[in-house]
Design an enzyme around this catalytic site. Structure first.
Site, PDB file in Angstrom:
ATOM      1  N   SER A 205      -3.407   5.431   3.709  1.00  0.00           N
ATOM      2  CA  SER A 205      -2.454   4.522   3.623  1.00  0.00           C
ATOM      3  C   SER A 205      -1.408   4.079   4.786  1.00  0.00           C
ATOM      4  CB  SER A 205      -1.912   4.278   2.295  1.00  0.00           C
ATOM      5  OG  SER A 205      -2.703   3.983   1.351  1.00  0.00           O
TER       6      SER A 205
ATOM      7  N   TYR B 273       4.312   4.225  -2.272  1.00  0.00           N
ATOM      8  CA  TYR B 273       3.692   3.934  -3.666  1.00  0.00           C
ATOM      9  C   TYR B 273       5.103   3.689  -4.874  1.00  0.00           C
ATOM     10  CZ  TYR B 273      -0.051   5.955  -1.162  1.00  0.00           C
ATOM     11  OH  TYR B 273      -1.001   6.307   0.002  1.00  0.00           O
TER      12      TYR B 273
END
Length: 304
Positions: free
Chosen positions: A64, A240
């Site tokens: 990511s 996140y």
């Protein structure tokens, strides 16, 4: 400031903890086989000085962290129109959540969760060759040839059922323009980029230089305003649903990936990358976060 002994001290302090806590991202078969007893850290200052310690030159799957560079390309190519179907708010939910996407009519909360990155990939498919453009950008800003790991890309595609669901869900709301399989192929390859800590510290250098290219300062990767916005999104959304904890404990814009890497930015001073494959419950590198806490404590560098 002499950063080399600081990085070496961090490695010496944390190395005995390797493998004792956390777990690799075993839902991606190619990542499940990565040995947990690895830890690297590297940085590059605005003046081009570098420091590295531990396994800083060992390649790993950036996962990511690639979302940061995809967003950079998207902002450069599309400007403000990129945000017509992508939000800029923290999600507070897991990075692959479907529930929030349904509640918000197929508009991802931000570009750093999976749905948001898939939406960015869709925009890239409309404007460029997304896979080629990503490698060209990364090779330029890291000053080395960067490649995809085909095994990881295949593993992502073979097991990425939730990402397939996210993409089709957005398509059902009319928020994806292109063929879903084509968009996901770009997204999965972006996640499968392989780099090491020093390469990532170099590549992110434009974010501590007001958008200027790390090796060609007369050239802008993004504008100064866009660089500030990317940094702000990293601070609020880059780790996140642990972004608040990272801001509280570390106080730097960060972007993490489930390969165990975390990139951090000290505006106007340096970029830093840490890597250790074992993750905590939020999908962030367990020792990577500890390393960043130690770095900030020892240097006093923070945006606050």
């Amino acid at each position: 400031m002499n950063f080399q002994p600081i990085l070496e001290e961090i490695v010496t302090t944390l190395r005995p903890q390797l493998g004792k806590e956390g777990a690799v991202a075993n839902y991606i078969p190619a990542l499940a086989r990565v040995p947990v007893n690895q830890f690297g850290i590297a940085l590059r200052t605005v003046d081009g000085l570098e420091a590295a310690a531990g396994d800083a030159l060992t390649p790993f799957s950036i996962q990511s962290i690639s979302k940061l560079f995809a967003l950079t390309i998207g902002m450069r190519l599309m400007g403000e129109t990129l945000w017509e179907r992508i939000g800029r708010e923290p999600s507070g939910n897991p990075f692959n959540s479907l529930v929030q996407l349904e509640n918000e009519q197929g508009v991802p909360r931000n570009p750093f969760i999976n749905a948001g990155a898939i939406a960015v990939a869709d925009r890239l498919v409309s404007h460029c060759e997304g896979k080629i453009e990503m490698l060209a950008q990364l090779s330029s800003i890291s000053n080395e040839a960067i490649h995809y790991n085909p095994e990881v890309a295949a593993s992502e595609a073979a097991t990425g059922f939730r990402n397939v669901a996210l993409a089709n869900f957005m398509k059902s709301f009319g928020k994806i323009d292109n063929d879903v399989a084509t968009v996901l192929d770009v997204y999965f390859h972006h996640c499968a980029i392989e780099m090491n800590c020093l390469q990532l510290a170099r590549a992110a250098g434009y974010l501590c230089r007001d958008g200027a290219h790390p090796y060609l300062p007369e050239r802008q990767v993004v504008t100064e305003r866009q660089a500030r916005r990317i940094n702000s999104l990293m601070l609020t959304c880059g780790t996140y649903d642990a972004a608040g904890e990272f801001a509280f404990l570390i106080g730097l814009p960060c972007k993490s990936g489930v390969g165990g890497g975390i990139v951090a930015v000290v505006p106007d001073q340096l970029t830093l990358c840490v890597w250790s494959p074992a993750l905590d419950s939020t999908g962030n590198s367990l020792l990577g976060r500890k390393a960043l806490e130690m770095f900030v404590a020892r240097t006093g560098l923070s945006v606050f």
